[in-house]
Design an enzyme around this catalytic site. Structure first.
Site, short mmCIF file in Angstrom:
data_model
loop_
_atom_site.label_atom_id
_atom_site.label_comp_id
_atom_site.label_asym_id
_atom_site.label_seq_id
_atom_site.Cartn_x
_atom_site.Cartn_y
_atom_site.Cartn_z
N CYS A 162 13.06 3.96 1.01
CA CYS A 162 13.18 5.38 0.68
C CYS A 162 13.97 6.06 1.81
CB CYS A 162 11.82 6.03 0.44
SG CYS A 162 10.70 5.90 1.82
N GLU A 175 -0.63 -6.14 2.22
CA GLU A 175 -0.43 -4.95 3.05
C GLU A 175 -0.93 -5.27 4.46
OE1 GLU A 175 1.03 -1.92 3.01
OE2 GLU A 175 0.25 -1.78 5.03
N ALA A 235 0.83 -1.22 0.00
CA ALA A 235 0.00 0.00 0.00
C ALA A 235 0.86 1.27 0.00
CB ALA A 235 -0.91 0.01 1.22
N PRO A 236 0.38 2.34 -0.62
CA PRO A 236 -0.94 2.51 -1.25
C PRO A 236 -1.05 1.94 -2.66
CG PRO A 236 0.29 4.56 -1.35
CD PRO A 236 1.14 3.61 -0.58
N ARG A 245 -4.66 1.12 5.09
CA ARG A 245 -3.85 1.29 3.87
C ARG A 245 -4.24 0.26 2.81
NH1 ARG A 245 0.86 4.44 4.24
NH2 ARG A 245 2.04 3.09 2.84
#
Ligand code: SAM
Length: 458
Positions: free
Chosen positions: A232, A134, A112-113, A139
């Site tokens: 990330c 998920e 998700a998303p 989410r």
């Protein structure tokens, strides 16, 4: 500029040394904005010509484009038609590295998303099996809505911790994406909340969670299969160290080069140079880390066996008859389903072939949602509409994006029509949803949760 945590600054100085000032200066620039074409519905070139503003190709993703900062593609009707996903440019790199193919079995373990799930689905073009998982319930709902808007037909959505289903899919998938939960340092420019929640302790916790998720993923990958690990964050503990720890425990895996490496920087340690670092001061995008792990081929006796799903019962006769009546009234040519039809209460789904037994697992969406049986009649779902092309439909209310009447429909109003049946409403040839015509009026079946004011061309 968002206030950066002190310890983060110390950590980045040590990691980047003479490159630190350039990195820090990138926080003074506004983040670039981007979208990715839904290549199941439209080609990137066609989309580029259709959009009312200029789009510039992203070097590492031929389906992705930067869009001008002052524009709002999320409020354009083509977004409602599922022609693109607004996705951060660097976040497009992991699926480019995964290279999913039509007909394969692919798992997106932290989905998700759904930015990357929709990217995988588009590359698979409805062929094969896509499992998206998920853990977070809220989410998960957003993930399902994004898959619906995109018109994905071959995805099963799970809402579980990975160890709750890894034994069902032992050595099952051709490709697995682990886009792991992380400390999010790469999003600090865009996301003030990520800054606030950051701490060294939290990053350590993320690293433990990442190791757990990778171990479960490893069990589910076929010999010879490809696993992409991405985050990330810039944090070495969650990137290079997580990989090194995993490779020590799983000697049947090795790193291979990330495709498009010429646009990126290598991993920071000698044993991880084949992975990719995406730095915001060196490209147009946020911070990301991507690694491709290949699992060794195995002898045939090592190949895992999955427990087959129980044979699905045939859907009851009166329900099959209601569906049949709807299809005869709606489609020009008879249509066939690639998967199995299954009924959950009054709700009918098409589940992709080849899925093993998921007893005791929390299945959030068993496949494409087709519709509901109400008072003996079949009510088609919005999800089904979004997977259809108007070419095979008897009743189509075709608007152009310039027609004001279209925007009334998208806000939930009734509009006039000459059709007397279930009617697919389209914009410039792309499905938007259902209306039902009777007595000159099209009753609006556009979902309530999607009704809002879209930007109209001036
Ligand atoms: N791949 C997504 C996309 O492109 O839209 C973003 C995924 S986000 C970086 C990481 C996700 O992992 C979050 O949605 C989070 O809820 C989920 N997650 C958290 N704990 C997890 C766990 N134990 N196993 C799997 N996923 C987990």
């Amino acid at each position: 500029m968002n206030k950066l945590p002190e310890d983060f600054i110390v950590q980045m100085k040590a990691e980047l040394q003479s490159n630190f000032p350039a990195f820090l200066a990138s926080y003074d620039k506004e983040a670039v904005k981007s979208l990715r074409t839904n290549i199941m519905k439209v080609s990137p070139k066609t989309l580029q010509n259709m959009m009312p503003f200029s789009l510039e190709v992203i070097p590492w993703c031929s389906d992705g484009y930067y869009f001008p900062l002052h524009t709002r593609p999320g409020k354009h009707v083509y977004h409602a038609a599922g022609l693109y996903y607004i996705q951060e440019a660097s976040a497009m790199a992991p699926v480019e590295a995964l290279e999913p193919q039509p007909g394969e079995k692919v798992l997106d373990l932290c989905a998700a998303p759904g930015g990357k799930t929709t990217q995988i689905a588009a590359k698979m073009n409805g062929e094969g099996l896509l499992v998206a998982n998920e853990v977070d319930n809220k989410r998960c709902k957003v993930l399902i809505q994004n898959l619906e808007r995109f018109g994905v037909t071959n995805a099963v959505v799970l809402n579980e911790q990975p160890h709750r289903f890894s034994d069902r899919f032992s050595a099952f998938f051709d490709r697995i994406l682990v886009d792991a939960p992380c400390s999010g340092e790469g999003m600090f420019r865009k996301d003030a909340e990520a800054c606030e929640h950051w701490s060294i302790k939290n990053s350590e916790k993320c690293a433990e969670l990442q190791q757990y998720i990778l171990i479960e993923a490893a069990k589910m990958l076929k010999p010879g299969g490809r696993l992409v690990y991405s985050t990330c964050t810039f944090n070495q503990r969650e990137n290079e160290s997580t990989l090194e720890q995993f490779l020590q425990s799983f000697p049947d895996f090795h790193l291979v080069n990330v495709p498009n490496q010429e646009h990126f920087q290598p991993g920071l340690t000698p044993s991880t140079v084949q992975s990719a670092r995406l730095w915001p001061h060196l490209l147009h995008g946020e911070g990301h880390f991507v690694a491709v792990l290949q699992k060794k081929e195995a002898s045939s006796e090592e190949i895992g066996k999955t427990k087959k799903a129980k044979k699905q019962p045939r859907i009851p006769k009166q329900i099959a008859a209601a569906l049949d009546t709807f299809m005869k009234d709606t489609f020009l040519e008879p249509i066939s389903f690639a998967g199995h039809l299954i009924l959950y209460g009054d709700h009918l789904y098409e589940t992709p072939l080849g899925i093993p037994s998921l007893d005791q697992c929390k299945v959030a969406q068993p496949g494409r949602y087709l519709g509901e049986i109400r008072k003996g009649r079949f009510l088609p779902s919005h999800a089904w509409a979004m997977t259809l092309s108007p070419r095979n439909l008897k009743h189509v209310q075709a608007y152009t994006s310039a027609e004001p009447e279209l925007y009334k429909f998208l806000q939930g109003e009734t509009v006039s029509t000459s059709h007397q049946a279930w009617t697919l409403v389209t914009v410039d040839g792309y499905a938007l949803g259902w209306g039902k015509g009777a007595g000159g009026i099209l009753k609006n079946h556009y979902p309530k949760w999607l009704r809002f004011v879209y930007d109209q061309p001036k």
